[in-house]
Write a protein that holds these residues in place. Structure first.
Motif, PDB file in Angstrom:
ATOM      1  N   LEU A   1      20.587  18.901  40.370  1.00 18.30           N
ATOM      2  CA  LEU A   1      18.795  20.451  41.061  1.00 18.30           C
ATOM      3  C   LEU A   1      19.931  21.677  39.436  1.00 18.30           C
ATOM      4  N   LEU A   2      20.864  22.075  40.126  1.00 16.06           N
ATOM      5  CA  LEU A   2      21.415  23.532  39.387  1.00 16.06           C
ATOM      6  C   LEU A   2      21.568  22.898  37.855  1.00 16.06           C
ATOM      7  N   GLY A   3      22.062  21.852  37.147  1.00 20.29           N
ATOM      8  CA  GLY A   3      21.564  21.956  35.992  1.00 20.29           C
ATOM      9  C   GLY A   3      20.154  21.746  35.273  1.00 20.29           C
ATOM     10  N   GLU A   4      19.356  21.467  35.447  1.00 18.89           N
ATOM     11  CA  GLU A   4      18.184  21.122  35.462  1.00 18.89           C
ATOM     12  C   GLU A   4      17.061  22.287  34.756  1.00 18.89           C
ATOM     13  N   GLY A   5      16.850  23.257  33.581  1.00 16.49           N
ATOM     14  CA  GLY A   5      16.361  23.451  33.135  1.00 16.49           C
ATOM     15  C   GLY A   5      17.348  25.053  32.763  1.00 16.49           C
ATOM     16  N   PHE A   6      18.586  24.750  32.864  1.00 13.41           N
ATOM     17  CA  PHE A   6      19.570  25.785  32.927  1.00 13.41           C
ATOM     18  C   PHE A   6      19.913  26.051  31.475  1.00 13.41           C
ATOM     19  N   MET A   7      19.795  25.540  30.186  1.00 10.58           N
ATOM     20  CA  MET A   7      19.911  25.939  29.121  1.00 10.58           C
ATOM     21  C   MET A   7      19.051  26.814  28.733  1.00 10.58           C
ATOM     22  N   PRO A   8      17.820  25.880  27.889  1.00 10.79           N
ATOM     23  CA  PRO A   8      16.340  26.645  27.934  1.00 10.79           C
ATOM     24  C   PRO A   8      16.590  28.332  28.676  1.00 10.79           C
ATOM     25  N   SER A   9      16.504  27.580  30.463  1.00 16.99           N
ATOM     26  CA  SER A   9      16.327  29.709  30.332  1.00 16.99           C
ATOM     27  C   SER A   9      17.593  30.577  29.962  1.00 16.99           C
ATOM     28  N   VAL A  10      18.776  30.166  29.797  1.00 11.92           N
ATOM     29  CA  VAL A  10      19.325  30.947  29.043  1.00 11.92           C
ATOM     30  C   VAL A  10      19.293  31.275  27.653  1.00 11.92           C
TER      31      VAL A  10
ATOM     32  N   ILE B   1      22.331  34.198  39.693  1.00 14.32           N
ATOM     33  CA  ILE B   1      20.886  34.446  40.109  1.00 14.32           C
ATOM     34  C   ILE B   1      19.940  33.452  39.638  1.00 14.32           C
ATOM     35  N   ASN B   2      20.527  33.150  38.227  1.00  9.71           N
ATOM     36  CA  ASN B   2      19.527  31.436  38.359  1.00  9.71           C
ATOM     37  C   ASN B   2      20.501  29.729  39.703  1.00  9.71           C
ATOM     38  N   ALA B   3      20.868  29.712  39.243  1.00 13.73           N
ATOM     39  CA  ALA B   3      21.678  29.255  40.041  1.00 13.73           C
ATOM     40  C   ALA B   3      21.588  29.980  41.868  1.00 13.73           C
ATOM     41  N   ALA B   4      21.598  31.088  42.378  1.00 12.51           N
ATOM     42  CA  ALA B   4      21.030  31.146  43.533  1.00 12.51           C
ATOM     43  C   ALA B   4      19.168  31.518  43.783  1.00 12.51           C
ATOM     44  N   SER B   5      18.803  31.252  42.957  1.00  6.58           N
ATOM     45  CA  SER B   5      17.231  31.167  43.155  1.00  6.58           C
ATOM     46  C   SER B   5      17.256  30.238  43.142  1.00  6.58           C
ATOM     47  N   SER B   6      17.397  29.140  42.472  1.00  4.80           N
ATOM     48  CA  SER B   6      17.593  27.343  42.584  1.00  4.80           C
ATOM     49  C   SER B   6      17.970  26.855  43.713  1.00  4.80           C
ATOM     50  N   HIS B   7      19.457  27.479  43.728  1.00  2.01           N
ATOM     51  CA  HIS B   7      19.502  26.682  45.433  1.00  2.01           C
ATOM     52  C   HIS B   7      18.745  26.552  46.434  1.00  2.01           C
ATOM     53  N   THR B   8      18.283  28.247  46.775  1.00  9.16           N
ATOM     54  CA  THR B   8      17.037  29.067  47.329  1.00  9.16           C
ATOM     55  C   THR B   8      15.988  28.712  47.929  1.00  9.16           C
ATOM     56  N   PHE B   9      15.362  27.621  46.432  1.00  9.29           N
ATOM     57  CA  PHE B   9      14.176  27.208  46.337  1.00  9.29           C
ATOM     58  C   PHE B   9      14.120  25.931  46.973  1.00  9.29           C
ATOM     59  N   TYR B  10      15.266  25.101  46.332  1.00  7.95           N
ATOM     60  CA  TYR B  10      15.199  23.488  46.775  1.00  7.95           C
ATOM     61  C   TYR B  10      15.729  23.658  48.179  1.00  7.95           C
ATOM     62  N   HIS B  11      16.891  24.521  48.704  1.00  7.67           N
ATOM     63  CA  HIS B  11      17.459  23.964  50.138  1.00  7.67           C
ATOM     64  C   HIS B  11      17.427  24.269  51.299  1.00  7.67           C
ATOM     65  N   SER B  12      16.941  25.984  50.675  1.00  3.17           N
ATOM     66  CA  SER B  12      15.788  26.628  51.898  1.00  3.17           C
ATOM     67  C   SER B  12      14.691  26.952  52.115  1.00  3.17           C
ATOM     68  N   TYR B  13      13.690  27.253  51.196  1.00  2.00           N
ATOM     69  CA  TYR B  13      12.581  26.671  51.634  1.00  2.00           C
ATOM     70  C   TYR B  13      12.217  25.283  51.478  1.00  2.00           C
ATOM     71  N   LEU B  14      12.244  24.539  50.226  1.00  4.13           N
ATOM     72  CA  LEU B  14      11.864  23.442  50.755  1.00  4.13           C
ATOM     73  C   LEU B  14      12.228  22.265  51.527  1.00  4.13           C
TER      74      LEU B  14
END
Length: 120
Positions: free
Chosen positions: A95-104, A69-82
């Protein structure tokens, strides 16, 4: 200011969306994009943690579902939305790794606390 979108035809035959207002501009500098992705992932961590705690999802299934979910939401935000070219910002891995560990960690905290409070 109101949210406006201008759509222009690109050379590739697709639509290019120009975002104006509400903090979404057409050009994103690298720091602004990485900050937005970081906070998007933290918000997803809280939401998924609380939802997974209520449902009650446990174990590897929950952790794997959150990562997806984390990867899909990030990818959707920068690839499809922006609709940005990820290579201009360091590629998918940056882009997928930015902020991943704190979010975990945020996800695990919310998941464990919600699960413990609701089911015990």
């Amino acid at each position: 200011s109101s949210m406006r979108r201008r759509v222009a035809r690109s050379d590739k035959g697709g639509d290019e969306v120009d975002h104006e207002g509400a903090g979404i501009e057409g050009e994103w500098d690298k720091d602004k994009l990485l900050d937005a992705l970081h906070w998007l992932k933290q918000i997803m961590g809280v939401i998924c943690g609380v939802v997974f705690g209520f449902l009650p999802i446990t174990g590897f299934v929950g952790a794997a579902a959150f990562a997806a979910i984390n990867a899909a939401s990030s990818h959707t935000f920068y690839h499809s939305y922006l609709q940005i070219d990820e290579d201009d910002y360091g590629g998918h891995s940056a882009l997928l790794g930015e902020g991943f560990m704190p979010s975990v960690f945020v996800f695990q905290l919310c998941w464990i606390l919600t699960y413990s409070l609701v089911h015990y």
